[in-house]
Design an enzyme around this catalytic site. Structure first.
Site, PDB file in Angstrom:
ATOM      1  N   LYS A 124       0.834  -1.202   0.000  1.00 39.67           N
ATOM      2  CA  LYS A 124       0.000   0.000   0.000  1.00 39.67           C
ATOM      3  C   LYS A 124       0.869   1.252   0.000  1.00 39.67           C
ATOM      4  O   LYS A 124       0.688   2.148  -0.833  1.00 39.67           O
ATOM      5  CB  LYS A 124      -0.932   0.005   1.209  1.00 39.67           C
ATOM      6  CG  LYS A 124      -1.867   1.208   1.249  1.00 39.67           C
ATOM      7  CD  LYS A 124      -2.709   1.213   2.501  1.00 39.67           C
ATOM      8  CE  LYS A 124      -1.901   1.662   3.708  1.00 39.67           C
ATOM      9  NZ  LYS A 124      -2.743   1.884   4.915  1.00 39.67           N
ATOM     10  N   ASP A 149      -6.317   0.692   0.503  1.00 38.68           N
ATOM     11  CA  ASP A 149      -6.490   1.013   1.920  1.00 38.68           C
ATOM     12  C   ASP A 149      -7.889   0.557   2.340  1.00 38.68           C
ATOM     13  O   ASP A 149      -8.595  -0.112   1.572  1.00 38.68           O
ATOM     14  CB  ASP A 149      -6.254   2.498   2.182  1.00 38.68           C
ATOM     15  CG  ASP A 149      -7.370   3.388   1.651  1.00 38.68           C
ATOM     16  OD1 ASP A 149      -8.231   2.896   0.883  1.00 38.68           O
ATOM     17  OD2 ASP A 149      -7.396   4.576   2.011  1.00 38.68           O
TER      18      ASP A 149
END
Length: 218
Positions: free
Chosen positions: A112, A130
Site C-alpha cells: 500500500k 487502503d
C-alpha cells in the site's frame, strides 16, 4: 461507475502534503491508523528537523517521538522511521527507490505504502488498497476478495494500468466523503443507480418516509 466518480471528483489527489519522494514515504508511514490531517500537522516540523534520509537515520529518538506523537503509536512509528532512514542510507545511498520490489524491502513499507509513493512521487501507476478502497470495491461488486494483494490484482484487471493511481484517489475520496463504513450516504451518491449495494445507508426515499412519519423539525 468509474467514469461517473471520476467526473464527480475532478480534484481527487493524494491528501498528504509532500515535496519529494522522501517526504511522501515518511508521511505515508506515519499515516497508519490516523488521518492525513494529523500527519500534515506534524510533518512540517519533522521535515524541518530531518530533511533527508541521512538526517532521519541519525535522528534523536525522543525528539522524533515528541514531534509525531499526535499521529498515535508514536513509539513504534519512530522505530520504523529510524530504521527506514538507516536502510535508505545503507542500501540506496539515501535516495528513495522507484521500484516496487525495492520499496517493499524497506522497514515498515508494504505494498500500500509503496504504491502511494510510486503513483504520486514517480508517476508509476499503482493501486492503493487502503480500508476505503477495499470497502468500496467490494460494495461495488468489483471483487469479493478480502486480501489486499488479491484485491489489487483483481481490480487491476478491470482497468487500464494508466488509470490505477487516479482510480485509487477517486475511490478513497468517495469513501471518505460519501460511502462511509457504517452509514454510507446513498441518497447523495453519484453512482447510486449503478451500485449493487444501494440502500446500505440512508436513501432519498428513506429520508422522505421519515419526514412523513415525524414531520419537519422546527
Amino acid at each position: 461507475m468509474w467514469r461517473l466518480l471520476d467526473e464527480h471528483y475532478p480534484d481527487a489527489r493524494c491528501e498528504l502534503d509532500f515535496e519529494d519522494p522522501y517526504q511522501l514515504l515518511v508521511a505515508t508511514v506515519l499515516s497508519a491508523q490516523t488521518t492525513d490531517v494529523r500527519v500534515n500537522g506534524v510533518t512540517p516540523t519533522l521535515f524541518a528537523r530531518y530533511p533527508d534520509a541521512r538526517a532521519l537515520a541519525e535522528a534523536d529518538r525522543d525528539d522524533v517521538e515528541a514531534i509525531i506523537q499526535p499521529t498515535g503509536f508514536f513509539r513504534a512509528k519512530t522505530q520504523s522511521l529510524l530504521k527506514l532512514g538507516a536502510a535508505l542510507v545503507e542500501r540506496f545511498d539515501g535516495e528513495v527507490p522507484g521500484r516496487l520490489t525495492d520499496l517493499v524491502s524497506l522497514p515498515g513499507v508494504g505494498r500500500k505504502t509503496a504504491n502511494v509513493v510510486l503513483g504520486n512521487a514517480f508517476d508509476v501507476p499503482g493501486i492503493t488498497v487502503d480500508t476505503h478502497f477495499g470497502r468500496l470495491v467490494r460494495r461495488f461488486g468489483w471483487t469479493d476478495e478480502e486480501d489486499p494483494v488479491a484485491v489489487e490484482r483483481e481490480v487491476g484487471e478491470l482497468f487500464p494500468r494508466r488509470d490505477w493511481t487516479q482510480l485509487s484517489h477517486v475511490l478513497i475520496f468517495h469513501g471518505r466523503r460519501i460511502c462511509h463504513s457504517r452509514r454510507p450516504a446513498c441518497g447523495v451518491c453519484p453512482v447510486a443507480r449503478q451500485c449493487p449495494s444501494y440502500g446500505a445507508g440512508p436513501t432519498e426515499a428513506a429520508a422522505a418516509a421519515k419526514l412523513v412519519r415525524t414531520g419537519p423539525r422546527a
